[in-house]
Design a protein around this motif. Sequence first.
Motif, PDB file in Angstrom:
ATOM      1  N   LEU A 121       0.651  -1.201   0.301  1.00 45.86           N
ATOM      2  CA  LEU A 121       0.157  -0.273  -0.453  1.00 45.86           C
ATOM      3  C   LEU A 121       0.845   1.026   0.053  1.00 45.86           C
ATOM      4  N   GLY A 122       0.814   1.998  -1.079  1.00 47.93           N
ATOM      5  CA  GLY A 122       1.518   3.527  -1.112  1.00 47.93           C
ATOM      6  C   GLY A 122       0.942   4.806  -1.358  1.00 47.93           C
ATOM      7  N   GLY A 123       1.836   5.583  -1.610  1.00 49.57           N
ATOM      8  CA  GLY A 123       1.342   7.107  -1.960  1.00 49.57           C
ATOM      9  C   GLY A 123       1.445   7.770  -0.955  1.00 49.57           C
ATOM     10  N   SER A 165      -2.296  18.135  10.178  1.00 53.42           N
ATOM     11  CA  SER A 165      -2.710  19.378  11.412  1.00 53.42           C
ATOM     12  C   SER A 165      -2.354  20.271  10.462  1.00 53.42           C
ATOM     13  N   MET A 166      -0.840  20.096   9.671  1.00 52.13           N
ATOM     14  CA  MET A 166       0.124  21.008   9.390  1.00 52.13           C
ATOM     15  C   MET A 166      -0.475  20.951   8.071  1.00 52.13           C
ATOM     16  N   ASN A 167      -1.226  19.535   6.880  1.00 58.30           N
ATOM     17  CA  ASN A 167      -1.103  18.857   5.546  1.00 58.30           C
ATOM     18  C   ASN A 167       0.314  19.253   4.656  1.00 58.30           C
ATOM     19  N   PHE A 205      -4.858  11.668   0.562  1.00 56.05           N
ATOM     20  CA  PHE A 205      -5.258  10.674   0.900  1.00 56.05           C
ATOM     21  C   PHE A 205      -6.345   9.746   2.131  1.00 56.05           C
ATOM     22  N   ILE A 206      -6.449  10.993   2.861  1.00 55.08           N
ATOM     23  CA  ILE A 206      -7.281  11.035   4.387  1.00 55.08           C
ATOM     24  C   ILE A 206      -9.218  10.822   3.550  1.00 55.08           C
ATOM     25  N   GLU A 207      -9.435  10.109   4.645  1.00 52.10           N
ATOM     26  CA  GLU A 207     -10.749   9.976   4.391  1.00 52.10           C
ATOM     27  C   GLU A 207     -11.615  10.281   5.497  1.00 52.10           C
ATOM     28  N   PHE A 208     -11.184  10.271   6.408  1.00 55.29           N
ATOM     29  CA  PHE A 208     -11.589  10.768   7.743  1.00 55.29           C
ATOM     30  C   PHE A 208     -10.536  10.907   9.213  1.00 55.29           C
ATOM     31  N   ILE A 209     -11.298  11.970   9.697  1.00 59.24           N
ATOM     32  CA  ILE A 209     -10.303  12.303  11.228  1.00 59.24           C
ATOM     33  C   ILE A 209     -11.834  12.122  12.588  1.00 59.24           C
ATOM     34  N   GLU A 210     -10.437  11.250  13.851  1.00 60.81           N
ATOM     35  CA  GLU A 210     -10.938  11.706  14.828  1.00 60.81           C
ATOM     36  C   GLU A 210     -10.781  12.684  15.540  1.00 60.81           C
ATOM     37  N   VAL A 211     -11.209  13.736  16.380  1.00 57.24           N
ATOM     38  CA  VAL A 211     -10.217  14.116  17.015  1.00 57.24           C
ATOM     39  C   VAL A 211     -11.089  14.851  18.334  1.00 57.24           C
ATOM     40  N   VAL A 212     -10.924  15.020  19.359  1.00 57.11           N
ATOM     41  CA  VAL A 212     -11.056  15.900  20.939  1.00 57.11           C
ATOM     42  C   VAL A 212     -11.729  16.662  20.606  1.00 57.11           C
ATOM     43  N   LYS A 241      -7.763   9.665  15.390  1.00 61.93           N
ATOM     44  CA  LYS A 241      -7.287   8.787  14.673  1.00 61.93           C
ATOM     45  C   LYS A 241      -7.660   8.938  13.667  1.00 61.93           C
ATOM     46  N   VAL A 242      -6.872   8.632  12.280  1.00 61.44           N
ATOM     47  CA  VAL A 242      -6.504   9.479  11.056  1.00 61.44           C
ATOM     48  C   VAL A 242      -7.302   8.150  10.154  1.00 61.44           C
ATOM     49  N   GLY A 243      -8.531   7.959   9.521  1.00 62.87           N
ATOM     50  CA  GLY A 243      -8.419   7.220   8.240  1.00 62.87           C
ATOM     51  C   GLY A 243      -7.925   7.029   6.825  1.00 62.87           C
ATOM     52  N   PHE A 244      -7.612   6.359   6.173  1.00 61.74           N
ATOM     53  CA  PHE A 244      -6.665   6.709   5.257  1.00 61.74           C
ATOM     54  C   PHE A 244      -7.064   6.538   4.099  1.00 61.74           C
ATOM     55  N   ILE A 245      -7.541   6.376   2.887  1.00 62.26           N
ATOM     56  CA  ILE A 245      -7.078   5.125   1.699  1.00 62.26           C
ATOM     57  C   ILE A 245      -6.206   5.450   0.990  1.00 62.26           C
ATOM     58  N   LEU A 246      -5.190   4.413   1.082  1.00 65.35           N
ATOM     59  CA  LEU A 246      -4.300   4.095   0.468  1.00 65.35           C
ATOM     60  C   LEU A 246      -3.760   3.745  -0.612  1.00 65.35           C
ATOM     61  N   ALA A 247      -3.005   3.621  -1.901  1.00 64.27           N
ATOM     62  CA  ALA A 247      -2.895   3.255  -3.084  1.00 64.27           C
ATOM     63  C   ALA A 247      -1.786   1.704  -3.351  1.00 64.27           C
ATOM     64  N   PRO A 248      -3.037   0.697  -4.023  1.00 60.68           N
ATOM     65  CA  PRO A 248      -2.049  -0.305  -4.273  1.00 60.68           C
ATOM     66  C   PRO A 248      -0.999   0.121  -5.413  1.00 60.68           C
TER      67      PRO A 248
END
Length: 292
Positions: free
Chosen positions: A113-115, A131-133, A144-151, A180-187
């Motif tokens: 899994l790359g990207g 946070s800094m992109n 590559f981000i799908e979603f993030i979880e934050v307090v 936490k961070v949800g990523f979608i990576l590239a095969p």
Amino acid sequence: MSKIFDEKLLETAAIDTSLREFSHLGIGGKAKNLFAPHKIEEISKIVSATAKANLNIFPVGAASNILFGNTRDKVIILDKFIPKFCEVNGNEVLVSANYKIAKFIDEMKELTLGGLEFLAGVPANIGGAVSMNAGAFGGNISDFIEFIEVVDHDGKIREYQKEEIDFGYRKSSINGFITKVGFILAPKPKEEIMAEAAKIIAFRKVQHPYNFPSLGSTFKNPENHAAGKLIEECGLKGKTIGGAQISKKHANFIVNKGNATYRDVKSLIDLMMSEVYRTMNIMLQLEIKVLD
Ligand SMILES: Cc1cc2nc3c(=O)[nH]c(=O)nc-3n(C[C@H](O)[C@H](O)[C@H](O)COP(=O)(O)OP(=O)(O)OC[C@H]3O[C@@H](n4cnc5c(N)ncnc54)[C@H](O)[C@@H]3O)c2cc1C
């Protein structure tokens, strides 16, 4: 332990250590409110107590982009001791914000899994990078981000889809503590990922100073200009104040030659800004976060 926090649970999270210990640049003093929580619930408590005290939280990841100065009005929260995890489901990956980017790229490579190879050699944690992109060579982590979880700032845990966040050039609209961070990576074939990451690290070693601690690029590149080139054209390459130096290799990097202080680095920053403005009429914008 700070007077603004008196809840029992927070006592376990408060620490009395110099920020220097956590600083990538090796600079920092004692902070009034410094927390190193071990659980997400502790972060929530710290964040709500901070809001009640009318102060702001300041999350810290690998501190590879922070110059610690005056931290009196900040509540600093380290990600260091929160449990780390990385869960993979096909090309969707859920990872804790305190995972090291280098480890993440390396482990994903094994799963083809790359990207994120463009971030090879960046000494960041996932949360700080999001946070800094963080980006390089035309790529940004937000791609590559799908979603993030934050307090969130009220202490509540919320999930944000990528579309709900504004990502810009080395900035994001995220206002809480990313957990936490949800990523979608590239095969991608392992060999390709390895070759690309190696090429990028080799390039960085040639172009950037890796023999002394730094915070990476001090300033953002103004439109149609490279900040490092502008600083170099002002004759500032190698300029030294105390233990801090404008790198001889790349003028947008400030390095700690051994015993630099916040004041040394800040004086160089002020000089770079004033000289570039005086000679080129361009106002440089900081990329690093300066706590002053
Ligand atoms: C040698 C070197 C090379 C570099 N190369 C690059 C590069 O190519 N591209 C690039 O973009 N940057 C680069 N950088 C800069 C730096 O690594 C990045 O900005 C990185 O994203 C910062 O991650 P960090 O974990 O160190 O964050 P920190 O420095 O700890 O924090 C940076 C910012 O993110 C916030 N933050 C940290 N963790 C969280 C969290 N969990 N939740 C919410 N906010 C958080 C902080 O409050 C702060 O505002 C480089 C730095 C060095 C030293």
